[in-house]
Design an enzyme around this catalytic site. Sequence first.
Site, PDB file in Angstrom:
ATOM      1  N   MET A 104      91.202 -21.759 135.596  1.00  4.09           N
ATOM      2  CA  MET A 104      89.675 -22.045 135.426  1.00  4.09           C
ATOM      3  C   MET A 104      89.300 -22.204 134.053  1.00  4.09           C
ATOM      4  O   MET A 104      89.941 -21.475 133.288  1.00  4.09           O
ATOM      5  CB  MET A 104      88.858 -20.578 136.044  1.00  4.09           C
ATOM      6  CG  MET A 104      87.281 -21.082 135.702  1.00  4.09           C
ATOM      7  SD  MET A 104      86.529 -19.480 136.249  1.00  4.09           S
ATOM      8  CE  MET A 104      86.306 -19.853 138.200  1.00  4.09           C
ATOM      9  N   HIS A 123      83.411 -20.536 131.078  1.00  8.84           N
ATOM     10  CA  HIS A 123      82.134 -20.864 130.716  1.00  8.84           C
ATOM     11  C   HIS A 123      81.054 -19.784 131.122  1.00  8.84           C
ATOM     12  O   HIS A 123      81.582 -18.849 131.892  1.00  8.84           O
ATOM     13  CB  HIS A 123      81.737 -22.207 131.649  1.00  8.84           C
ATOM     14  CG  HIS A 123      81.985 -22.012 132.918  1.00  8.84           C
ATOM     15  ND1 HIS A 123      80.761 -21.631 133.718  1.00  8.84           N
ATOM     16  CD2 HIS A 123      82.808 -22.055 133.895  1.00  8.84           C
ATOM     17  CE1 HIS A 123      81.014 -21.302 135.085  1.00  8.84           C
ATOM     18  NE2 HIS A 123      82.334 -21.724 135.211  1.00  8.84           N
TER      19      HIS A 123
END
Length: 345
Positions: free
Chosen positions: A281, A284
Amino acid sequence: MTRLLLGVTLERVCKAVLLLCLLHFAVTGVLYFDVYARHLDFFSRFNSPSPSLRPDANHTATLPPLLPCQDVPPGLVGRLLIEFSSPMSMERVQRETPEVRAGGRYVPPDCQPRQRVAVLVPFRHREHHLKYWLHYLHPILRRQKVAYGIYIVNQYGEDTFNRAKLLNAGFLEALRDDPEYDCFIFSDVDLVPMDDRNLYRCYEQPRHFAIAMDKFGCRRLPYAGYFGGVSGLSKSQFLKINGFPNEYWGWGGEDDDIFNRISLNGMKVSRPDVRIGRYRMIKHERDRHNEPNPQRFTKIQNTKLTMRRDGISSLQYRLVEVSRHPLYTNVTVDIGKPPPRPARG
Protein backbone atom coordinates in the site's frame (compact mmCIF):
# COMPACT_ATOMS: atom_id res chain seq x y z
CA MET A 1 29.46 -35.45 -127.67
CA THR A 2 29.97 -38.07 -125.08
CA ARG A 3 31.77 -35.60 -122.81
CA LEU A 4 28.93 -33.13 -123.18
CA LEU A 5 26.35 -35.72 -122.13
CA LEU A 6 28.51 -36.75 -119.19
CA GLY A 7 28.77 -33.11 -117.98
CA VAL A 8 25.02 -32.60 -118.19
CA THR A 9 24.44 -35.79 -116.28
CA LEU A 10 26.88 -34.79 -113.53
CA GLU A 11 25.24 -31.38 -113.25
CA ARG A 12 21.85 -32.97 -112.78
CA VAL A 13 23.23 -35.39 -110.19
CA CYS A 14 24.81 -32.50 -108.26
CA LYS A 15 21.56 -30.54 -108.30
CA ALA A 16 19.69 -33.60 -107.08
CA VAL A 17 22.19 -34.14 -104.26
CA LEU A 18 21.94 -30.43 -103.33
CA LEU A 19 18.17 -30.63 -103.23
CA LEU A 20 18.36 -33.76 -101.10
CA CYS A 21 20.75 -31.96 -98.73
CA LEU A 22 18.46 -28.96 -98.50
CA LEU A 23 15.49 -31.21 -97.86
CA HIS A 24 17.42 -33.07 -95.16
CA PHE A 25 18.47 -29.80 -93.55
CA ALA A 26 14.87 -28.55 -93.54
CA VAL A 27 13.52 -31.77 -92.02
CA THR A 28 16.29 -31.78 -89.40
CA GLY A 29 15.54 -28.17 -88.48
CA VAL A 30 11.83 -28.84 -88.05
CA LEU A 31 12.49 -31.88 -85.87
CA TYR A 32 15.07 -29.98 -83.76
CA PHE A 33 12.79 -27.09 -83.00
CA ASP A 34 9.93 -29.44 -82.18
CA VAL A 35 12.04 -31.34 -79.65
CA TYR A 36 13.38 -28.05 -78.18
CA ALA A 37 9.86 -26.73 -77.76
CA ARG A 38 8.78 -29.90 -75.99
CA HIS A 39 11.84 -29.65 -73.75
CA LEU A 40 10.96 -26.09 -72.69
CA ASP A 41 7.33 -27.00 -72.05
CA PHE A 42 8.36 -29.91 -69.83
CA PHE A 43 10.52 -27.81 -67.51
CA SER A 44 8.15 -24.89 -67.48
CA ARG A 45 5.67 -27.08 -65.62
CA PHE A 46 8.00 -27.04 -62.62
CA ASN A 47 8.69 -23.31 -62.75
CA SER A 48 5.18 -21.92 -63.19
CA PRO A 49 2.74 -21.97 -60.22
CA SER A 50 -0.24 -24.22 -60.35
CA PRO A 51 -3.63 -22.60 -60.81
CA SER A 52 -4.43 -23.16 -57.12
CA LEU A 53 -1.29 -21.23 -56.11
CA ARG A 54 -1.56 -18.35 -58.51
CA PRO A 55 -2.47 -15.05 -56.83
CA ASP A 56 -6.08 -14.08 -57.20
CA ALA A 57 -6.81 -10.39 -57.47
CA ASN A 58 -10.07 -10.95 -55.62
CA HIS A 59 -8.51 -13.02 -52.81
CA THR A 60 -6.71 -11.50 -49.78
CA ALA A 61 -4.23 -13.61 -47.84
CA THR A 62 -5.40 -14.29 -44.26
CA LEU A 63 -3.23 -15.10 -41.26
CA PRO A 64 -3.93 -18.27 -39.28
CA PRO A 65 -6.03 -17.69 -36.13
CA LEU A 66 -4.14 -17.11 -32.88
CA LEU A 67 -4.11 -19.86 -30.29
CA PRO A 68 -5.81 -19.16 -26.93
CA CYS A 69 -3.56 -17.60 -24.31
CA GLN A 70 -2.22 -20.11 -21.81
CA ASP A 71 -3.87 -20.36 -18.40
CA VAL A 72 -0.49 -19.69 -16.81
CA PRO A 73 1.38 -17.29 -19.12
CA PRO A 74 5.05 -18.29 -19.59
CA GLY A 75 6.51 -14.80 -19.04
CA LEU A 76 5.50 -14.31 -15.41
CA VAL A 77 8.21 -13.20 -12.99
CA GLY A 78 6.71 -14.10 -9.62
CA ARG A 79 7.58 -12.05 -6.53
CA LEU A 80 8.17 -8.39 -7.39
CA LEU A 81 10.14 -5.60 -5.75
CA ILE A 82 7.64 -2.77 -5.21
CA GLU A 83 8.90 0.58 -3.98
CA PHE A 84 7.55 4.12 -4.05
CA SER A 85 10.67 6.16 -3.28
CA SER A 86 11.95 6.62 -6.84
CA PRO A 87 10.67 9.72 -8.67
CA MET A 88 7.81 8.87 -11.02
CA SER A 89 6.08 10.77 -13.82
CA MET A 90 3.41 10.00 -16.38
CA GLU A 91 5.94 10.66 -19.14
CA ARG A 92 8.22 7.95 -17.78
CA VAL A 93 5.38 5.45 -17.52
CA GLN A 94 4.33 6.25 -21.08
CA ARG A 95 7.88 5.70 -22.37
CA GLU A 96 8.01 2.36 -20.59
CA THR A 97 4.70 1.13 -22.04
CA PRO A 98 4.67 1.94 -25.78
CA GLU A 99 2.45 -1.08 -26.50
CA VAL A 100 -0.47 0.42 -24.56
CA ARG A 101 -2.98 2.22 -26.77
CA ALA A 102 -4.78 5.46 -26.01
CA GLY A 103 -7.27 5.10 -23.19
CA GLY A 104 -5.13 2.49 -21.42
CA ARG A 105 -6.15 -0.34 -23.77
CA TYR A 106 -4.05 -3.40 -24.57
CA VAL A 107 -4.56 -6.71 -26.40
CA PRO A 108 -1.89 -9.46 -26.49
CA PRO A 109 -0.45 -9.68 -30.03
CA ASP A 110 0.59 -13.35 -29.87
CA CYS A 111 -2.42 -15.20 -28.43
CA GLN A 112 -6.19 -14.99 -28.16
CA PRO A 113 -7.22 -13.79 -24.67
CA ARG A 114 -10.00 -15.71 -22.97
CA GLN A 115 -11.61 -12.63 -21.38
CA ARG A 116 -11.90 -8.90 -21.91
CA VAL A 117 -11.17 -7.16 -18.63
CA ALA A 118 -12.13 -3.66 -17.48
CA VAL A 119 -10.05 -2.44 -14.52
CA LEU A 120 -12.03 0.17 -12.57
CA VAL A 121 -10.39 2.51 -10.05
CA PRO A 122 -12.49 4.82 -7.80
CA PHE A 123 -10.63 8.10 -7.65
CA ARG A 124 -10.35 11.63 -6.39
CA HIS A 125 -7.22 13.74 -5.83
CA ARG A 126 -4.81 10.80 -5.96
CA GLU A 127 -2.60 11.80 -8.90
CA HIS A 128 0.61 10.95 -7.00
CA HIS A 129 -0.61 7.42 -6.29
CA LEU A 130 -1.90 6.93 -9.83
CA LYS A 131 1.57 7.36 -11.38
CA TYR A 132 3.03 4.53 -9.32
CA TRP A 133 -0.04 2.34 -9.77
CA LEU A 134 0.13 2.63 -13.57
CA HIS A 135 3.90 2.15 -13.52
CA TYR A 136 3.49 -1.30 -11.98
CA LEU A 137 0.09 -2.46 -13.23
CA HIS A 138 0.59 -2.02 -16.98
CA PRO A 139 3.64 -4.34 -17.17
CA ILE A 140 1.98 -6.87 -14.84
CA LEU A 141 -1.18 -7.04 -16.94
CA ARG A 142 0.79 -7.35 -20.17
CA ARG A 143 2.82 -10.26 -18.79
CA GLN A 144 -0.44 -11.89 -17.71
CA LYS A 145 -1.66 -11.74 -21.34
CA VAL A 146 -4.77 -9.78 -20.37
CA ALA A 147 -6.89 -7.92 -22.92
CA TYR A 148 -7.77 -4.93 -20.77
CA GLY A 149 -8.75 -1.31 -20.45
CA ILE A 150 -8.11 0.91 -17.42
CA TYR A 151 -10.84 3.30 -16.26
CA ILE A 152 -10.19 5.92 -13.61
CA VAL A 153 -13.65 6.75 -12.23
CA ASN A 154 -13.28 10.25 -10.84
CA GLN A 155 -15.83 11.68 -8.39
CA TYR A 156 -16.89 15.18 -9.39
CA GLY A 157 -17.00 17.87 -6.71
CA GLU A 158 -15.98 17.79 -3.06
CA ASP A 159 -18.90 16.03 -1.41
CA THR A 160 -18.49 12.87 0.66
CA PHE A 161 -16.69 10.10 -1.20
CA ASN A 162 -18.69 7.04 -2.29
CA ARG A 163 -16.45 4.23 -3.52
CA ALA A 164 -19.14 1.67 -4.35
CA LYS A 165 -21.35 4.09 -6.26
CA LEU A 166 -18.38 5.21 -8.33
CA LEU A 167 -17.67 1.58 -9.24
CA ASN A 168 -21.30 1.07 -10.28
CA ALA A 169 -21.01 4.07 -12.59
CA GLY A 170 -17.66 2.81 -13.88
CA PHE A 171 -19.21 -0.58 -14.69
CA LEU A 172 -21.86 1.02 -16.92
CA GLU A 173 -19.47 3.48 -18.58
CA ALA A 174 -16.93 0.76 -19.36
CA LEU A 175 -19.65 -1.33 -21.02
CA ARG A 176 -20.76 1.71 -22.97
CA ASP A 177 -17.17 2.11 -24.18
CA ASP A 178 -16.79 -1.60 -25.03
CA PRO A 179 -19.80 -3.95 -24.76
CA GLU A 180 -17.46 -6.95 -25.06
CA TYR A 181 -16.13 -6.61 -21.50
CA ASP A 182 -17.03 -9.73 -19.55
CA CYS A 183 -14.77 -9.34 -16.50
CA PHE A 184 -14.41 -6.42 -14.08
CA ILE A 185 -11.58 -5.81 -11.64
CA PHE A 186 -12.26 -3.23 -8.92
CA SER A 187 -9.05 -1.81 -7.46
CA ASP A 188 -8.07 0.92 -5.03
CA VAL A 189 -5.38 3.19 -6.46
CA ASP A 190 -3.06 2.77 -3.48
CA LEU A 191 -2.70 -1.03 -3.73
CA VAL A 192 -0.07 -2.68 -5.95
CA PRO A 193 0.27 -6.48 -6.26
CA MET A 194 3.61 -7.89 -5.12
CA ASP A 195 3.41 -10.99 -7.33
CA ASP A 196 2.37 -11.14 -10.99
CA ARG A 197 1.11 -14.72 -10.52
CA ASN A 198 -1.93 -13.12 -8.89
CA LEU A 199 -3.80 -13.26 -12.19
CA TYR A 200 -6.23 -10.41 -12.92
CA ARG A 201 -9.05 -12.38 -14.47
CA CYS A 202 -12.51 -13.60 -13.48
CA TYR A 203 -13.16 -17.03 -12.05
CA GLU A 204 -16.13 -19.34 -11.51
CA GLN A 205 -16.71 -17.56 -8.19
CA PRO A 206 -16.21 -13.88 -7.31
CA ARG A 207 -12.53 -13.21 -6.64
CA HIS A 208 -10.84 -11.37 -3.80
CA PHE A 209 -7.26 -10.61 -4.84
CA ALA A 210 -5.84 -8.49 -2.00
CA ILE A 211 -5.80 -11.02 0.80
CA ALA A 212 -2.55 -9.90 2.50
CA MET A 213 -1.27 -6.31 2.76
CA ASP A 214 1.94 -4.94 4.11
CA LYS A 215 0.00 -2.63 6.42
CA PHE A 216 -1.30 -5.79 8.14
CA GLY A 217 2.19 -7.32 8.16
CA CYS A 218 1.32 -9.41 5.07
CA ARG A 219 -0.64 -11.70 7.33
CA ARG A 220 -3.88 -13.22 6.14
CA LEU A 221 -7.23 -11.40 6.16
CA PRO A 222 -8.07 -9.10 9.05
CA TYR A 223 -11.39 -11.00 9.27
CA ALA A 224 -13.03 -13.82 7.34
CA GLY A 225 -15.56 -11.68 5.45
CA TYR A 226 -13.05 -9.11 4.27
CA PHE A 227 -13.56 -8.23 0.59
CA GLY A 228 -11.81 -4.88 0.32
CA GLY A 229 -8.95 -3.44 -1.71
CA VAL A 230 -8.99 -5.39 -4.98
CA SER A 231 -11.76 -7.73 -6.16
CA GLY A 232 -13.11 -9.15 -9.40
CA LEU A 233 -16.50 -10.25 -10.68
CA SER A 234 -17.66 -11.39 -14.07
CA LYS A 235 -20.43 -9.41 -15.72
CA SER A 236 -22.99 -12.07 -14.85
CA GLN A 237 -21.83 -12.27 -11.23
CA PHE A 238 -21.99 -8.49 -10.85
CA LEU A 239 -25.52 -8.34 -12.22
CA LYS A 240 -26.60 -11.30 -10.10
CA ILE A 241 -25.86 -9.34 -6.89
CA ASN A 242 -27.41 -6.14 -8.35
CA GLY A 243 -24.00 -4.50 -8.42
CA PHE A 244 -22.66 -2.63 -5.42
CA PRO A 245 -24.64 -0.62 -2.84
CA ASN A 246 -25.05 3.10 -3.54
CA GLU A 247 -25.77 4.27 0.01
CA TYR A 248 -22.36 3.89 1.70
CA TRP A 249 -21.11 7.48 1.91
CA GLY A 250 -17.70 7.87 3.50
CA TRP A 251 -15.13 5.26 4.46
CA GLY A 252 -15.97 1.65 5.20
CA GLY A 253 -18.78 -0.85 5.03
CA GLU A 254 -19.40 -1.22 1.31
CA ASP A 255 -16.98 -4.14 0.87
CA ASP A 256 -18.67 -6.06 3.69
CA ASP A 257 -22.05 -5.39 2.08
CA ILE A 258 -20.68 -6.77 -1.19
CA PHE A 259 -19.45 -9.90 0.61
CA ASN A 260 -22.94 -10.36 2.06
CA ARG A 261 -24.51 -9.95 -1.39
CA ILE A 262 -22.26 -12.67 -2.78
CA SER A 263 -23.09 -15.08 0.03
CA LEU A 264 -26.83 -14.34 -0.07
CA ASN A 265 -26.88 -15.15 -3.79
CA GLY A 266 -25.40 -18.60 -3.30
CA MET A 267 -21.84 -17.82 -4.36
CA LYS A 268 -18.55 -18.13 -2.53
CA VAL A 269 -15.50 -15.88 -2.59
CA SER A 270 -12.38 -17.41 -4.14
CA ARG A 271 -8.89 -16.23 -3.20
CA PRO A 272 -5.30 -16.84 -4.31
CA ASP A 273 -2.67 -18.45 -2.12
CA VAL A 274 -1.53 -16.11 0.64
CA ARG A 275 2.01 -16.18 -0.73
CA ILE A 276 0.75 -14.81 -4.05
CA GLY A 277 -2.07 -12.48 -2.99
CA ARG A 278 0.20 -9.95 -1.26
CA TYR A 279 -0.10 -6.21 -1.84
CA ARG A 280 1.89 -3.14 -0.95
CA MET A 281 0.00 0.00 0.00
CA ILE A 282 1.11 3.53 -0.80
CA LYS A 283 1.02 5.27 2.56
CA HIS A 284 -1.17 8.34 2.81
CA GLU A 285 -3.34 10.32 5.17
CA ARG A 286 -7.08 9.78 5.15
CA ASP A 287 -8.74 11.84 2.43
CA ARG A 288 -10.88 14.81 3.25
CA HIS A 289 -14.61 14.11 2.85
CA ASN A 290 -13.97 10.37 3.30
CA GLU A 291 -14.44 10.10 7.03
CA PRO A 292 -15.66 6.80 8.53
CA ASN A 293 -19.36 6.23 7.94
CA PRO A 294 -21.08 5.95 11.34
CA GLN A 295 -24.07 4.16 9.77
CA ARG A 296 -22.05 1.42 8.11
CA PHE A 297 -22.58 -1.26 10.79
CA THR A 298 -26.36 -0.86 10.70
CA LYS A 299 -26.42 -0.96 6.92
CA ILE A 300 -24.28 -4.11 6.77
CA GLN A 301 -26.79 -5.94 8.96
CA ASN A 302 -29.61 -5.09 6.53
CA THR A 303 -28.02 -6.23 3.26
CA LYS A 304 -30.64 -8.92 2.72
CA LEU A 305 -33.39 -6.29 2.88
CA THR A 306 -31.69 -3.63 0.75
CA MET A 307 -29.72 -5.40 -1.97
CA ARG A 308 -32.64 -5.77 -4.40
CA ARG A 309 -33.63 -2.12 -4.29
CA ASP A 310 -30.18 -0.57 -3.80
CA GLY A 311 -27.60 -1.29 -6.48
CA ILE A 312 -26.98 -1.09 -10.20
CA SER A 313 -30.73 -1.18 -10.83
CA SER A 314 -31.28 2.03 -8.81
CA LEU A 315 -28.09 3.87 -9.78
CA GLN A 316 -28.40 7.55 -10.66
CA TYR A 317 -25.49 9.74 -11.72
CA ARG A 318 -24.53 12.36 -14.26
CA LEU A 319 -21.70 11.79 -16.71
CA VAL A 320 -19.52 14.92 -16.64
CA GLU A 321 -16.64 13.95 -18.93
CA VAL A 322 -14.89 11.05 -20.62
CA SER A 323 -11.32 11.70 -21.76
CA ARG A 324 -8.78 9.27 -23.19
CA HIS A 325 -5.26 9.64 -21.86
CA PRO A 326 -2.27 7.65 -23.11
CA LEU A 327 -2.35 5.30 -20.10
CA TYR A 328 -6.00 5.28 -18.99
CA THR A 329 -9.51 6.52 -19.68
CA ASN A 330 -10.77 9.14 -17.26
CA VAL A 331 -14.49 8.99 -16.46
CA THR A 332 -15.70 11.91 -14.34
CA VAL A 333 -19.16 11.44 -12.82
CA ASP A 334 -21.38 13.45 -10.54
CA ILE A 335 -22.90 10.95 -8.10
CA GLY A 336 -24.75 13.53 -6.02
CA LYS A 337 -24.68 14.15 -2.29
CA PRO A 338 -25.36 11.93 0.71
CA PRO A 339 -28.80 12.25 2.27
CA PRO A 340 -28.96 14.25 5.51
CA ARG A 341 -28.23 12.10 8.51
CA PRO A 342 -31.08 11.63 10.96
CA ALA A 343 -30.87 13.78 14.06
CA ARG A 344 -29.83 12.06 17.25
CA GLY A 345 -32.13 11.89 20.21
